[in-house]
Motif scaffolding. Structure first.
Motif, short mmCIF file in Angstrom:
data_model
loop_
_atom_site.label_atom_id
_atom_site.label_comp_id
_atom_site.label_asym_id
_atom_site.label_seq_id
_atom_site.Cartn_x
_atom_site.Cartn_y
_atom_site.Cartn_z
N THR A 294 0.84 -1.21 0.00
CA THR A 294 0.00 0.00 0.00
C THR A 294 0.87 1.26 0.00
OG1 THR A 294 -1.65 -1.21 1.27
CG2 THR A 294 -1.89 1.17 1.20
N ALA A 295 1.89 1.25 0.86
CA ALA A 295 2.78 2.41 0.96
C ALA A 295 3.55 2.59 -0.35
CB ALA A 295 3.73 2.24 2.13
N ARG A 296 4.03 1.50 -0.91
CA ARG A 296 4.81 1.60 -2.17
C ARG A 296 3.93 2.09 -3.32
NH1 ARG A 296 9.63 0.56 -0.86
NH2 ARG A 296 10.19 -1.12 0.56
N ASN A 297 2.67 1.67 -3.31
CA ASN A 297 1.73 2.18 -4.34
C ASN A 297 1.64 3.70 -4.24
OD1 ASN A 297 1.00 -0.23 -5.53
ND2 ASN A 297 -0.73 -0.58 -4.16
N ILE A 298 1.44 4.18 -3.02
CA ILE A 298 1.24 5.63 -2.82
C ILE A 298 2.53 6.39 -3.18
CG2 ILE A 298 0.85 7.41 -1.06
CD1 ILE A 298 -1.01 5.33 0.32
N LEU A 299 3.64 5.86 -2.67
CA LEU A 299 4.91 6.55 -2.91
C LEU A 299 5.25 6.58 -4.40
CD1 LEU A 299 6.98 7.98 -1.22
CD2 LEU A 299 8.28 5.85 -1.06
N SER A 300 5.03 5.47 -5.09
CA SER A 300 5.33 5.44 -6.52
C SER A 300 4.49 6.47 -7.25
CB SER A 300 5.03 4.06 -7.12
OG SER A 300 5.80 3.11 -6.46
N PHE A 301 3.22 6.53 -6.89
CA PHE A 301 2.36 7.54 -7.52
C PHE A 301 2.92 8.94 -7.29
CE2 PHE A 301 -0.84 10.78 -7.30
CZ PHE A 301 -1.53 10.60 -8.48
N LEU A 302 3.29 9.21 -6.05
CA LEU A 302 3.77 10.55 -5.71
C LEU A 302 5.06 10.90 -6.43
CD1 LEU A 302 2.99 10.57 -1.87
CD2 LEU A 302 1.73 11.75 -3.69
N LYS A 303 5.84 9.86 -6.76
CA LYS A 303 7.10 10.10 -7.48
C LYS A 303 6.89 10.09 -9.00
CE LYS A 303 10.41 8.27 -4.13
NZ LYS A 303 11.29 7.14 -3.82
N GLY A 304 5.64 9.93 -9.41
CA GLY A 304 5.36 9.90 -10.85
C GLY A 304 5.74 8.58 -11.50
N GLN A 305 5.88 7.53 -10.70
CA GLN A 305 6.25 6.21 -11.24
C GLN A 305 5.02 5.30 -11.29
OE1 GLN A 305 9.08 5.13 -8.27
NE2 GLN A 305 10.64 6.55 -9.01
N ASP A 306 5.18 4.15 -11.99
CA ASP A 306 4.08 3.17 -12.02
C ASP A 306 3.91 2.58 -10.63
OD1 ASP A 306 3.67 3.51 -14.67
OD2 ASP A 306 4.90 1.78 -15.28
N MET A 307 2.66 2.43 -10.21
CA MET A 307 2.42 1.77 -8.92
C MET A 307 2.71 0.28 -9.08
SD MET A 307 -1.20 2.98 -7.47
CE MET A 307 -1.84 4.58 -7.71
N PRO A 308 3.27 -0.37 -8.05
CA PRO A 308 3.47 -1.82 -8.13
C PRO A 308 2.15 -2.56 -8.36
CG PRO A 308 4.58 -0.93 -6.18
CD PRO A 308 3.82 0.21 -6.80
N SER A 309 1.07 -2.12 -7.76
CA SER A 309 -0.23 -2.78 -7.94
C SER A 309 -1.31 -1.72 -8.11
CB SER A 309 -0.55 -3.67 -6.75
OG SER A 309 0.39 -4.69 -6.64
N LYS A 310 -1.56 -1.42 -9.37
CA LYS A 310 -2.49 -0.33 -9.66
C LYS A 310 -3.85 -0.87 -10.11
CE LYS A 310 -2.97 3.51 -12.82
NZ LYS A 310 -2.41 4.79 -13.11
N LEU A 311 -4.90 -0.32 -9.54
CA LEU A 311 -6.25 -0.67 -10.00
C LEU A 311 -6.67 0.26 -11.13
CD1 LEU A 311 -8.58 -1.34 -6.94
CD2 LEU A 311 -8.46 -2.66 -9.03
N ILE A 312 -6.60 1.57 -10.84
CA ILE A 312 -6.88 2.56 -11.89
C ILE A 312 -5.89 3.71 -11.76
CG2 ILE A 312 -9.34 2.10 -12.18
CD1 ILE A 312 -9.86 4.61 -10.41
#
Ligand SMILES: O=C(O)[C@H](O)CO
Length: 312
Positions: A294-312
């Motif tokens: 969950t944290a890596r998803n959020i952090l990746s988004f904030l860094k403009g990167q692909d989320m490890p597990s993205k729904l939308i």
């Protein structure tokens, strides 16, 4: 990053520490200090991220990370409309949920609830040849509705118990079915042939109350029904009838509708129904991994990167 420029992350529950450790160097975190959902005075009392909650959160909300593989509590259409990304946590809870499914199946088919009760209430008498005989997995046919990640992981765990045949039903045939030699069949055929019927599919508009009177009537009288997916898959009134009239032998549920199940629900009066409080993913390892993803998803988004597990 200067404190005032750091993105704000609101954590809506107490969660395993790892997620907070990942986010805190980069974000300003505030957290609801309870295991229960945020109270209505703050955001919502419901375990739901719906239009109303999104409206209250306002336009600065850019990303949601749900610490779950299920996402029926999030209004994805509304998130899309507002251009909010959503991450979730598949995979990391597969093993834990599969393990719990096996536990529930064994507890139900080997009548552990009645056995534990008999020891506690003194009705355990002399050894009796037919007392508390259940159905074992050896030589059985197991039917899996939804051979996704969890369904497959359950089958792999059940295989060493001597299951003779795996059947499965779902929207499409699966290449991975070959790993366990499973045969793709119609829903009716699965119900008619299986000794164990397992609900492992996600809940959609199309499969609500898939397990209803008609379905239970097609099952063997000796069949054991297990659901570790979502309570909405089952018509619980029909299940009660099926269990109390001997249409099927037993049921094991880790999920119900609603949750928590009211303590006066008739299913709780049955000796052949084992109900657990939605603990499929409740291992320390799985919950920590869910917090981390969950944290890596959020952090990746904030860094403009692909989320490890993205729904939308
Ligand atoms: O969806 C999930 O992650 C589990 O069912 C726990 O809610």
């Amino acid at each position: 990053m200067a404190t005032q420029n750091r993105p704000k992350v609101y954590v809506t529950r107490r969660v395993p520490e790892i997620g907070l450790q990942i986010l805190s160097p980069h974000c300003e975190i505030s957290q609801w200090q309870s295991d229960d959902p945020v109270a209505s005075t703050r955001i919502t009392q419901k375990y739901k991220i719906d239009k109303e909650v999104l409206e209250q959160a306002g336009p600065s909300l850019r990303v949601i990370g749900t610490m779950s593989v299920g996402y029926e509590h999030i209004d994805l259409e509304e998130c899309k409309r507002r251009n909010i990304s959503v991450g979730f946590t598949p995979d990391v809870l597969t093993n834990a949920t599969a393990e719990l499914t096996v536990a529930l199946l064994l507890a139900t088919s080997r009548r552990l609830k009645e056995g534990i009760q008999a020891v506690a209430d003194g009705s355990w008498g002399t050894w009796k040849p037919s007392w508390l005989c259940g159905s074992g997995l050896d030589g059985s046919t197991v039917g899996i509705v939804g051979l996704g990640r969890i369904g497959l992981a359950v089958a792999k765990r059940l295989s060493p118990f001597g299951v003779s045949k795996f059947l499965y039903y779902g929207r499409t045939e699966k290449e991975t079915a070959k790993d366990i030699g499973a045969e793709f069949v119609s829903f009716d055929s699965l119900l008619e042939k299986s000794d164990f019927v397992l609900g492992c599919c996600s809940l959609t508009e199309d499969n609500k109350e898939l397990f209803n009177k008609t379905a239970f009537q097609k099952m063997k009288k000796t069949a054991v029904f297990i659901n570790t997916s979502r309570g909405g898959l089952v018509n619980q009134t029909d299940l009660y009838t099926a269990l109390s009239t001997g249409q099927i032998a037993a049921a094991g549920l880790d999920v119900t509708s609603p949750e928590p199940l009211p303590t006066d629900n008739p299913l709780l009066t049955l000796h052949n129904c084992v109900i657990l409080p939605h603990i499929g993913s409740a291992t320390e390892k799985a919950r920590s991994a869910m917090s981390e993803v969950t944290a890596r998803n959020i952090l990746s988004f904030l860094k403009g990167q692909d989320m490890p597990s993205k729904l939308i």
